[in-house]
Design a protein around this motif. Structure first.
Motif, PDB file in Angstrom:
ATOM      1  N   ALA A   1       4.904  -5.398 -67.577  1.00 33.66           N
ATOM      2  CA  ALA A   1       3.925  -5.937 -66.633  1.00 33.66           C
ATOM      3  C   ALA A   1       3.064  -4.833 -66.048  1.00 33.66           C
ATOM      4  CB  ALA A   1       4.647  -6.703 -65.519  1.00 33.66           C
ATOM      5  N   TYR A   2       3.682  -3.678 -65.758  1.00 30.24           N
ATOM      6  CA  TYR A   2       2.929  -2.536 -65.216  1.00 30.24           C
ATOM      7  C   TYR A   2       1.850  -2.099 -66.206  1.00 30.24           C
ATOM      8  CZ  TYR A   2       1.952   2.262 -63.724  1.00 30.24           C
ATOM      9  OH  TYR A   2       1.313   3.413 -63.349  1.00 30.24           O
TER      10      TYR A   2
ATOM     11  N   PRO B   1      -2.570   1.198 -62.168  1.00 30.13           N
ATOM     12  CA  PRO B   1      -3.239  -0.021 -61.691  1.00 30.13           C
ATOM     13  C   PRO B   1      -4.366   0.212 -60.693  1.00 30.13           C
ATOM     14  CG  PRO B   1      -0.881  -0.374 -61.821  1.00 30.13           C
ATOM     15  CD  PRO B   1      -1.102   1.074 -62.104  1.00 30.13           C
ATOM     16  N   LYS B   2      -4.266   1.264 -59.879  1.00 33.41           N
ATOM     17  CA  LYS B   2      -5.316   1.539 -58.891  1.00 33.41           C
ATOM     18  C   LYS B   2      -6.055   2.836 -59.183  1.00 33.41           C
ATOM     19  CE  LYS B   2      -2.943  -1.023 -55.231  1.00 33.41           C
ATOM     20  NZ  LYS B   2      -2.348  -0.972 -53.872  1.00 33.41           N
TER      21      LYS B   2
ATOM     22  N   SER C   1      -0.955  -4.575 -66.531  1.00 34.84           N
ATOM     23  CA  SER C   1      -1.799  -4.629 -65.326  1.00 34.84           C
ATOM     24  C   SER C   1      -2.896  -3.567 -65.362  1.00 34.84           C
ATOM     25  CB  SER C   1      -0.948  -4.465 -64.066  1.00 34.84           C
ATOM     26  OG  SER C   1      -0.530  -3.123 -63.891  1.00 34.84           O
ATOM     27  N   CYS C   2      -2.765  -2.596 -66.260  1.00 35.81           N
ATOM     28  CA  CYS C   2      -3.768  -1.534 -66.405  1.00 35.81           C
ATOM     29  C   CYS C   2      -4.805  -1.864 -67.476  1.00 35.81           C
ATOM     30  CB  CYS C   2      -3.085  -0.211 -66.753  1.00 35.81           C
ATOM     31  SG  CYS C   2      -1.912   0.361 -65.505  1.00 35.81           S
TER      32      CYS C   2
END
Length: 309
Positions: free
Chosen positions: A10-11, A26-27, A14-15
């Protein structure tokens, strides 16, 4: 499949950006094609074909007029070319390795066929960096022959040979094989029997108290299976003597270097592999160093976790 593998799947996803490639976290507003190539091996293992394919196509569409790919930064949703890359040799060759793993793991291949000529351009671009001793410069503007880069290059050329053979381009496959063999021979020439180590770059040998790039570089011939008989055991012993607690990230470096866990695995040091995975949970994934957890570290974590199941 364990809970932490799903957490990191999932990590990674998310990118994934609408353009097809991935941001470093992600940020994070950086796009580094090299780290993305390394990271997405994990998504190949997890059969996330669309995500991997989309990045490969993004990469091929972002080859510049000189034949190389730069880093990008995000300005809102706009991807801005930074005009520079950390290296020119490893970017393309790790792309070959990612694509080869995609094929080996059973990903659909028809879409690759129209890209054959573009892949030849990538090989020739790295070829321009390869010198008479078989080693590559990091960049045209940075004429340094790094051990780490060249291990990735030798493997990348080998994977390119596999891909071109699959695509029926025997001439390109043969060129890639010859380039791989020359690079491997060049890597062997970087080894000093007197110092019992490889040059970190050019003729500079490691200081065993310096984690990066000195000690980490010595793991790369093990990681990419470039060593000759008995060199890997000797090198790993020197690494663990110099930094016996690298598995709990006591290296003086805030970045985790999960690739060292793969080195430990290849050497059969499962105790350190388990320790590294558990400590990564506490210190990086759920802990105070989360800002240093980037997609390539997550990818290696997933690969190691799958092998530990």
């Amino acid at each position: 499949m364990n809970e932490m593998v799903e957490n990191q799947r999932a990590y990674l996803l998310s990118c994934w950006l609408p353009s097809g490639t991935f941001r470093l976290a992600p940020k994070n507003n950086q796009i580094n094609p090299y780290f993305t190539n390394l990271a997405l091996i994990a998504l190949v293992r997890l059969k996330e074909w669309e995500a991997v394919r989309s990045h490969i196509e993004w990469y091929l569409h972002h080859v510049n007029a000189d034949g190389y790919v730069n880093d990008y930064r995000l300005d809102g949703t706009l991807e801005v070319d930074t005009g520079k890359a950390d290296s020119e040799d490893s970017y393309h060759t790790t792309l070959f390795s990612l694509l080869a793993e995609f094929v080996r793991e059973g990903g659909e291949t028809d879409w690759i066929v129209p890209h054959k000529d573009e892949l030849v351009v990538l090989m020739q671009a790295v070829g321009k960096l390869q010198q008479k001793d078989g080693l590559t410069w990091a960049k045209r503007s940075y004429r340094v022959k790094y051990l780490m880069d060249n291990c990735e290059v030798a493997r990348g050329f080998e994977d390119a040979a596999y891909l071109f053979a699959m695509l029926g381009d025997d001439a390109s496959a043969e060129e890639a094989r010859k380039r791989a063999a020359a690079c491997r021979a060049g890597i062997h020439s970087m080894y000093s029997g007197m110092r019992k180590s490889y040059a970190v770059y050019d003729s500079r040998y490691p200081g065993w108290r310096k984690w990066y790039p000195d000690v980490t570089s010595q793991a790369f011939p093990i990681l990419y299976q470039m060593t000759r008989p008995d060199e890997d055991a000797m090198l790993y012993e020197k690494i663990t003597q110099a930094f016996p607690h690298f598995d709990t990230f006591q290296t003086g470096d805030l970045y985790p270097w999960m690739s060292m866990g793969e080195c430990a695995r290849l050497m059969g040091d499962w105790r350190r592999v388990d320790s590294m995975l558990n400590t990564a949970n506490e210190l990086y994934i759920f802990g105070p160093r989360s800002q240093y957890w980037l997609i390539h570290e997550s990818g290696r974590y997933v690969e190691l976790s799958l092998l530990c199941q």
